[in-house]
Design a protein around this motif. Sequence first.
Motif, short mmCIF file in Angstrom:
data_model
loop_
_atom_site.label_atom_id
_atom_site.label_comp_id
_atom_site.label_asym_id
_atom_site.label_seq_id
_atom_site.Cartn_x
_atom_site.Cartn_y
_atom_site.Cartn_z
N MET A 71 23.16 -30.88 12.45
CA MET A 71 23.18 -31.10 11.00
C MET A 71 22.02 -30.32 10.37
O MET A 71 21.06 -29.98 11.06
N PRO A 72 22.13 -30.04 9.06
CA PRO A 72 21.08 -29.22 8.42
C PRO A 72 19.78 -30.01 8.22
O PRO A 72 19.76 -31.23 8.30
N THR A 73 18.71 -29.26 7.90
CA THR A 73 17.44 -29.93 7.60
C THR A 73 17.45 -30.45 6.16
O THR A 73 16.83 -31.46 5.86
N GLN A 136 16.93 -31.63 15.87
CA GLN A 136 16.70 -30.83 14.65
C GLN A 136 15.32 -31.15 14.08
O GLN A 136 14.76 -32.23 14.32
N TRP A 137 14.79 -30.23 13.32
CA TRP A 137 13.50 -30.43 12.65
C TRP A 137 13.62 -31.49 11.58
O TRP A 137 14.63 -31.57 10.89
N LYS A 138 12.58 -32.28 11.46
CA LYS A 138 12.50 -33.32 10.44
C LYS A 138 11.22 -33.08 9.65
O LYS A 138 10.29 -32.41 10.13
N ARG A 153 3.84 -33.15 10.16
CA ARG A 153 4.69 -33.44 8.99
C ARG A 153 6.08 -32.88 9.32
O ARG A 153 7.08 -33.54 9.17
N GLU A 154 6.11 -31.64 9.82
CA GLU A 154 7.37 -31.11 10.34
C GLU A 154 7.37 -31.35 11.84
O GLU A 154 6.40 -30.99 12.52
N PHE A 155 8.40 -31.96 12.36
CA PHE A 155 8.45 -32.21 13.81
C PHE A 155 9.89 -32.18 14.28
O PHE A 155 10.83 -32.27 13.49
N TYR A 156 10.04 -32.04 15.60
CA TYR A 156 11.36 -31.84 16.21
C TYR A 156 11.79 -33.16 16.83
O TYR A 156 11.05 -33.74 17.64
N MET A 157 12.96 -33.63 16.45
CA MET A 157 13.42 -34.94 16.93
C MET A 157 14.84 -34.85 17.46
O MET A 157 15.66 -34.13 16.91
N LYS A 158 15.07 -35.58 18.51
CA LYS A 158 16.47 -35.84 18.90
C LYS A 158 16.85 -37.13 18.21
O LYS A 158 16.15 -38.16 18.38
#
Length: 452
Positions: A71-73, A136-138, A153-158
């Motif tokens: 899905m998009p950011t 995706q990045w959050k 603040r920007e981080f990568y999450m499953k």
Amino acid sequence: MRLSRYFLPVLKETPSEAQIASHRLMLRAGMIKQAGAGIYSWLPLGFKVLRNIENIVHEEQRRAGHIPMLMPTLQSADLWRESGRYDDYGEEMLRITDRQGRDLLYGPTNEELITDIFRAHVGSYKDLPMTLYHIQWKFRDEIRPRFGVMRGREFYMKDGYNFDLTKEDALHAYNRHLVSYLRTYERMGLQAIPMRADSGPIGGDDTHEFLVLAETGESEVFYDKEITDLKFGDREIDYDDRAACQAVLEEFTSRYARTDETHDEQAFDQIPEDRRRVARGIEVGQIFYFGTKYSEPMGATVQGPDGKPVAVHMGSHGIGVSRLAGAIIEASHDDKGIIWPEAVAPFHVGIVNLKQGDSETDSACEALYSALTALGLEPLYDDRDERAGGKFATMDLIGIPWRITVGPRGLKNGVVELTSRRSGENEELSPEDTIEKIAAIFAEVDLPGKGV
Ligand code: P5A
């Protein structure tokens, strides 16, 4: 990879802004570079580790039967207005307006977006159960981003989302996630303990956080020491077997283990005193069951067996993929640098050439390089014209688990030196025996593949 052709900007100085070991070492080892407050570029070495972690997560998700997607950011604010969270989420949400005046946001999580996809395409109970996930990045506009990738603040999450017809089915999905997470973290060489937690802005009453014990962790935790003896190990589990998944949940959650948000002093005092522990931990994942919190206001219903519409029962499940890179270093380093567990190491074996330009030494290094590559491993060959001390320091700093040192003196006696980064133990072996030993070591390791 030949170091002379790589981009590995290691730092000699300890960066002053880094307060904890993992942040310091990630900067010094040239893994990351800050791009803004709580925002990082992943340099080549860091990127390799991030990909390894990500690929392990993908493999374990798919093993549990979950379906990958992307899905998009950026998300539309309207969906969040439907669930009621647009106003509730508060200042952590990064809100954006496009040139048409439309309200967007950089997704801090995806419950709304996935529920919208589900309601558009799934209409019958016969399509359930279903668990979709992506990596995706959050973005969360944390008030105090710190500790490098640990609280970005920007981080990568499953993030994964289950859709089920009944609460009972959804609780099985919850258990399945718990089991697969235990396996996932152990594959990365980590012990992550499920602890009863608070659900915060995601919602629901059933939730567990997974915590890696570490003095520098941001969460205060209270637990029964016996829980640290539990290992998932190499047991095979059928993820469709409800009783088996439930048994694992009970095994891993029956002892007292809670974060400060749900800590209950009275219950804690029931544990024999010598087993009570108060410590700190890093939250590397969290699982939630929240029933119809999103499906009801957003109209995500399916036709049930009796033909009537039923709001689906949902949960969501997150792993902090980028945070894990830091957590693994917190759990595994010494004063010389990082010590990567084999399964996530950016390179498996370092080759140090003690006399670059000496034809015999060069060709012995090349032969080892080819033999390791033929085993399916990735060597990092330090072929620079540098002093041995500097080469050793770099290999130690960046944490390559095994090092082969090749020099003219050893070669005269037919040997090279094999060193374990973890134990520091050295062994002189012939090049052939060295390769054989490395092959045996890595045959025991469940290395990640190439991802989805
Ligand atoms: C579960 C998936 C959720 O967002 N929605 C979708 C649910 N859960 S969570 O606990 O809020 O986040 C999941 C994991 O993401 C990591 N994480 C972070 N990592 C780095 N920097 C941050 N600022 C950050 N915030 C959360 C954690 O590992 C958390 O468990």
